[in-house]
Motif scaffolding. Structure first.
Motif, PDB file in Angstrom:
ATOM      1  N   TYR A   1     -14.170  -3.818  -1.764  1.00  0.00           N
ATOM      2  CA  TYR A   1     -13.519  -3.894  -3.151  1.00  0.00           C
ATOM      3  C   TYR A   1     -13.765  -5.279  -3.892  1.00  0.00           C
ATOM      4  O   TYR A   1     -14.262  -6.173  -3.162  1.00  0.00           O
TER       5      TYR A   1
ATOM      6  N   TYR B   1     -11.986  -8.015  -6.610  1.00  0.00           N
ATOM      7  CA  TYR B   1     -10.602  -8.307  -7.361  1.00  0.00           C
ATOM      8  C   TYR B   1     -11.081  -9.323  -8.141  1.00  0.00           C
ATOM      9  O   TYR B   1     -11.747 -10.123  -8.124  1.00  0.00           O
TER      10      TYR B   1
ATOM     11  N   TYR C   1     -15.960   3.436  -1.231  1.00  0.00           N
ATOM     12  CA  TYR C   1     -15.486   4.012   0.018  1.00  0.00           C
ATOM     13  C   TYR C   1     -16.871   4.333   0.891  1.00  0.00           C
ATOM     14  O   TYR C   1     -16.432   4.784   1.965  1.00  0.00           O
TER      15      TYR C   1
ATOM     16  N   LYS D   1      -6.026   3.273   6.829  1.00  0.00           N
ATOM     17  CA  LYS D   1      -5.662   2.885   5.454  1.00  0.00           C
ATOM     18  C   LYS D   1      -4.592   1.491   6.099  1.00  0.00           C
ATOM     19  O   LYS D   1      -4.529   0.577   5.189  1.00  0.00           O
TER      20      LYS D   1
ATOM     21  N   SER E   1      -3.870   9.227  -0.742  1.00  0.00           N
ATOM     22  CA  SER E   1      -5.170   9.251  -0.198  1.00  0.00           C
ATOM     23  C   SER E   1      -5.780   7.859  -0.291  1.00  0.00           C
ATOM     24  O   SER E   1      -6.984   7.522  -0.060  1.00  0.00           O
ATOM     25  N   ASN E   2      -5.364   6.885  -1.387  1.00  0.00           N
ATOM     26  CA  ASN E   2      -6.176   5.953  -1.724  1.00  0.00           C
ATOM     27  C   ASN E   2      -5.861   4.858  -0.669  1.00  0.00           C
ATOM     28  O   ASN E   2      -4.911   4.696  -0.035  1.00  0.00           O
ATOM     29  N   TYR E   3      -6.941   3.934  -0.789  1.00  0.00           N
ATOM     30  CA  TYR E   3      -6.790   2.439   0.119  1.00  0.00           C
ATOM     31  C   TYR E   3      -6.282   1.346  -0.507  1.00  0.00           C
ATOM     32  O   TYR E   3      -6.379   0.142   0.019  1.00  0.00           O
ATOM     33  N   LYS E   4      -5.909   1.456  -1.658  1.00  0.00           N
ATOM     34  CA  LYS E   4      -5.665   0.345  -2.520  1.00  0.00           C
ATOM     35  C   LYS E   4      -4.396  -0.560  -2.472  1.00  0.00           C
ATOM     36  O   LYS E   4      -3.435   0.141  -2.116  1.00  0.00           O
ATOM     37  N   LEU E   5      -4.670  -1.783  -2.432  1.00  0.00           N
ATOM     38  CA  LEU E   5      -3.627  -2.902  -2.234  1.00  0.00           C
ATOM     39  C   LEU E   5      -3.038  -3.227  -3.654  1.00  0.00           C
ATOM     40  O   LEU E   5      -3.788  -3.430  -4.656  1.00  0.00           O
TER      41      LEU E   5
ATOM     42  N   LEU F   1      -7.478  -5.217  -8.757  1.00  0.00           N
ATOM     43  CA  LEU F   1      -8.607  -4.523  -8.335  1.00  0.00           C
ATOM     44  C   LEU F   1      -9.271  -4.225  -9.412  1.00  0.00           C
ATOM     45  O   LEU F   1      -8.854  -3.483 -10.270  1.00  0.00           O
TER      46      LEU F   1
ATOM     47  N   GLN G   1      -7.848  -5.857   4.948  1.00  0.00           N
ATOM     48  CA  GLN G   1      -9.013  -5.970   4.172  1.00  0.00           C
ATOM     49  C   GLN G   1      -9.336  -7.514   4.541  1.00  0.00           C
ATOM     50  O   GLN G   1      -8.517  -8.379   4.583  1.00  0.00           O
TER      51      GLN G   1
ATOM     52  N   LYS H   1       0.697  -1.317  -0.069  1.00  0.00           N
ATOM     53  CA  LYS H   1       0.179   0.163   0.070  1.00  0.00           C
ATOM     54  C   LYS H   1       0.932   1.232   0.016  1.00  0.00           C
ATOM     55  O   LYS H   1       1.869   1.372   0.789  1.00  0.00           O
ATOM     56  N   SER H   2       0.746   2.133  -0.926  1.00  0.00           N
ATOM     57  CA  SER H   2       1.489   3.389  -1.067  1.00  0.00           C
ATOM     58  C   SER H   2       0.954   4.315  -0.196  1.00  0.00           C
ATOM     59  O   SER H   2      -0.321   4.180   0.268  1.00  0.00           O
TER      60      SER H   2
ATOM     61  N   GLN I   1     -13.071  -3.402   4.337  1.00  0.00           N
ATOM     62  CA  GLN I   1     -12.075  -2.646   5.218  1.00  0.00           C
ATOM     63  C   GLN I   1     -12.725  -1.562   5.914  1.00  0.00           C
ATOM     64  O   GLN I   1     -13.718  -0.970   5.328  1.00  0.00           O
TER      65      GLN I   1
END
Lengths: 113, 113
Positions: free
Chosen positions: B33, B35, B50, B98, A97-101, B45, B102, A93-94, B94
């Motif tokens: 999410y 996937y 959200y 952050k 603001s996003n929550y994406k993996l 993804l 998940q 996870k970077s 989730q």
């Protein structure tokens, strides 16, 4: 596009062996690294969430380390058991603001009795 | 154990049919999410949400659509299934920060003939 690499792709060990595998991820803009265990026909199960450089986490015979400066994490299994057979996924996870993996392809571990 | 459910678990369907994959969670999580995973490949993804009435496309382009009318429910729809849609679809949810994990459902394996 973020790149998360896992090695080896698959691994066969004997019961009682200790083993480890690697997850490589971008070393910039790091926020968190997740490890999951995914047994066939079941839901992926969260093992660890690691956020700090030098983090070490442990859950029973499974432990993980994190090096955010060089962009890698190791997962160790001590004294492997047949029930440890599963695919082990890491996900990056970077920051931002996003929550994406972003997931790696996983390491398939088979423990032979 | 996470309370996130997916139905059906397996689906074999003919080309051109409309299908809806169900995902529901009882944990009150605001983030959900979808996937997609092809054999030997990463989880990619395809959709995320959200919160209620919020949906976004993910990193992998998909012909599917999603809706989020209720917090606990995040269905995925394919208006006209094609063989290229054959894949495994996993839903996750989730809550909170952050760094939070998940939680995954068991997945739906879709085969389009």
């Amino acid at each position: 596009i973020l790149n998360v690499e896992q090695s080896p792709q698959s691994l066969h060990v004997q019961e009682g062996d200790s083993t480890n595998f690697t997850c490589s991820f971008p070393s910039s803009n790091f926020y968190a690294l997740h490890w999951y265990r995914w047994e066939t026909a079941k839901s992926p199960e969260a093992l660890f969430v690691m956020t700090l450089n030098g983090d070490e986490k442990k859950k029973g015979r499974i432990s993980a380390t994190l090096n955010t400066k060089e962009g890698y994490s190791y997962l160790y299994i001590k004294g492997s058991q047949p029930e440890d057979s599963a695919t082990y996924l890491c996900a990056f996870k970077s920051g931002g603001s996003n929550y994406k993996l972003t997931f790696g392809k996983g390491t398939l571990l088979t423990v032979n009795p | 154990e996470a309370d996130i459910y997916q139905t059906p678990r397996y689906l074999v369907i003919g080309t051109g049919k409309k299908i809806t994959l169900e995902c529901s969670q009882t944990m009150g999580h605001d983030k959900m999410y979808w996937y997609q995973q092809d054999p030997g490949m990463e989880l990619h993804l395809i959709h995320y949400s959200y919160g209620v009435n919020s949906t976004e496309k993910g990193d992998l382009s998909s012909e599917s659509t999603v809706s989020r009318i209720r917090t606990e429910h995040f269905p995925l729809t394919l208006e006209s299934a094609r063989p290229s849609h054959t894949s495994q679809y996993l839903c996750a949810s989730q809550q909170g920060e952050k760094r939070e994990t998940q939680y995954f459902g068991p997945g739906t394996r879709l085969l389009v003939l």
